[in-house]
Write an enzyme that holds these catalytic residues in place. Sequence first.
Site, PDB file in Angstrom:
ATOM      1  N   ASP A   1      -0.771   4.945   5.325  1.00 60.96           N
ATOM      2  CA  ASP A   1       0.082   5.063   6.499  1.00 60.96           C
ATOM      3  C   ASP A   1       0.083   3.771   7.301  1.00 60.96           C
ATOM      4  OD1 ASP A   1      -2.539   5.949   6.630  1.00 60.96           O
ATOM      5  OD2 ASP A   1      -2.218   7.337   8.273  1.00 60.96           O
TER       6      ASP A   1
ATOM      7  N   ASP B   1       5.495   4.884  -5.703  1.00 66.56           N
ATOM      8  CA  ASP B   1       6.909   5.196  -5.815  1.00 66.56           C
ATOM      9  C   ASP B   1       7.598   4.999  -4.467  1.00 66.56           C
ATOM     10  OD1 ASP B   1       9.310   6.060  -6.842  1.00 66.56           O
ATOM     11  OD2 ASP B   1       8.791   8.176  -6.822  1.00 66.56           O
TER      12      ASP B   1
ATOM     13  N   TYR C   1       2.099  12.462 -10.291  1.00 62.33           N
ATOM     14  CA  TYR C   1       3.223  12.421 -11.222  1.00 62.33           C
ATOM     15  C   TYR C   1       2.793  12.643 -12.670  1.00 62.33           C
ATOM     16  CZ  TYR C   1       6.298  10.555  -7.548  1.00 62.33           C
ATOM     17  OH  TYR C   1       7.050  10.379  -6.419  1.00 62.33           O
TER      18      TYR C   1
ATOM     19  N   LYS D   1      -5.517   6.513   0.279  1.00 62.26           N
ATOM     20  CA  LYS D   1      -5.739   7.482   1.358  1.00 62.26           C
ATOM     21  C   LYS D   1      -7.147   8.059   1.194  1.00 62.26           C
ATOM     22  CE  LYS D   1      -4.167   9.741   4.988  1.00 62.26           C
ATOM     23  NZ  LYS D   1      -3.896   9.037   6.269  1.00 62.26           N
TER      24      LYS D   1
END
Length: 374
Positions: free
Chosen positions: A231, A255, A131, A198
């Site tokens: 995840d 987010d 972002y 991740k």
Amino acid sequence: MENKKHTITLIYGDGTGPEVVEAARRCIEAAAQATGVTIEWDVKEAGADVMDKYGTPLPEETLESIRRNKVGLKGPITTPVGTGFRSVNVAIRQTLDLYACVRPCKWYPGVRSKYVDLDLVVIREATEDLYCGIEFEEGKPETLEFIKFVEEKTGKKIREDSGISLKPNSRFGSERIVRFAFEFARKYGRKKVTLVHKANILKFSDGLFLEVGRKVAEEYPDIEFEDRIVDNMCLQLVKNPEIFDVIVIGNMFGDIISDLCAGLVGGLGVAPGGNIGDEYAVFEPIHGSAPKYKGLNKVNPSAEILSGVFMLRHIGETETADLLEKALAEVFREGKKVTYDMKARRDDPTAVGTSEMADAVIEKIRELSETAVV
């Protein structure tokens, strides 16, 4: 009783923003008056409705007000198309370096949810990651040049018809947000910090975030630390959300996860937020401006009121914050004078409007104050 005074920037926003902010302002003032605190509002403008007046949805005088007062409370803001802003909210965070987007997610009795007794906080890094706004548009000369550069340096090919967004994670930014999360946990008596990433795939961006996080955690032996792949985190939040406390996470994943967590405790209508930096802080609800409901006195003011509770705690007015939160919680628990979205049936004729729900909270503040005096 010593009277304490604070000057706070107040931004009504647009769409339904003015209605929920006015409701919150009235509730905050009632709680402040009951606890010997004076709030003076420095009212400023931002959003789609002020474009004609200022030529921008984010006037410089609004930013200057926040810099001067250090703290602001704002309503939801619409970013007009074609203004050069991807998001007015993002622009405020980046301009004032409000690097920690803090989203408390707490369940209150009376709020409809599949989960109960949850109380967790998502702390999202707000200045870096995907972002940050560094993008290359498909087909542009600079994009093709960048694609060529990547192939020369890495040997990996990117299709020429690609759009590209960069994901920078710095050591500085990672350490700052993780340290903020641990300090937040200490300040509010929380026991555990979970870092979400991740790093198994994004080895140099999220990998750095994880490396830095583990190192910072060593300085806080009094607080439990763990890390989870994003995840798996989503899976565990649905299955076992009660095992989490403070969650620290990057910008884009944060987010998504923060909205997921809001859903666990009843939805965006009860989800407050705070954008906090080393010098300034701006508090706001997570939800958008919902312009189709503008002027209808219909939308739920709870997220804005809870953002006010968070703001009061931030400025050290814990007694005022506790009173306001308890009053709102009583209105939730009774379930009578609440907006349509908090009823079991959205067409329930007993639902009240935005202003009337604020009236109910103010009445509870008075009742609780009188009981405390007795």
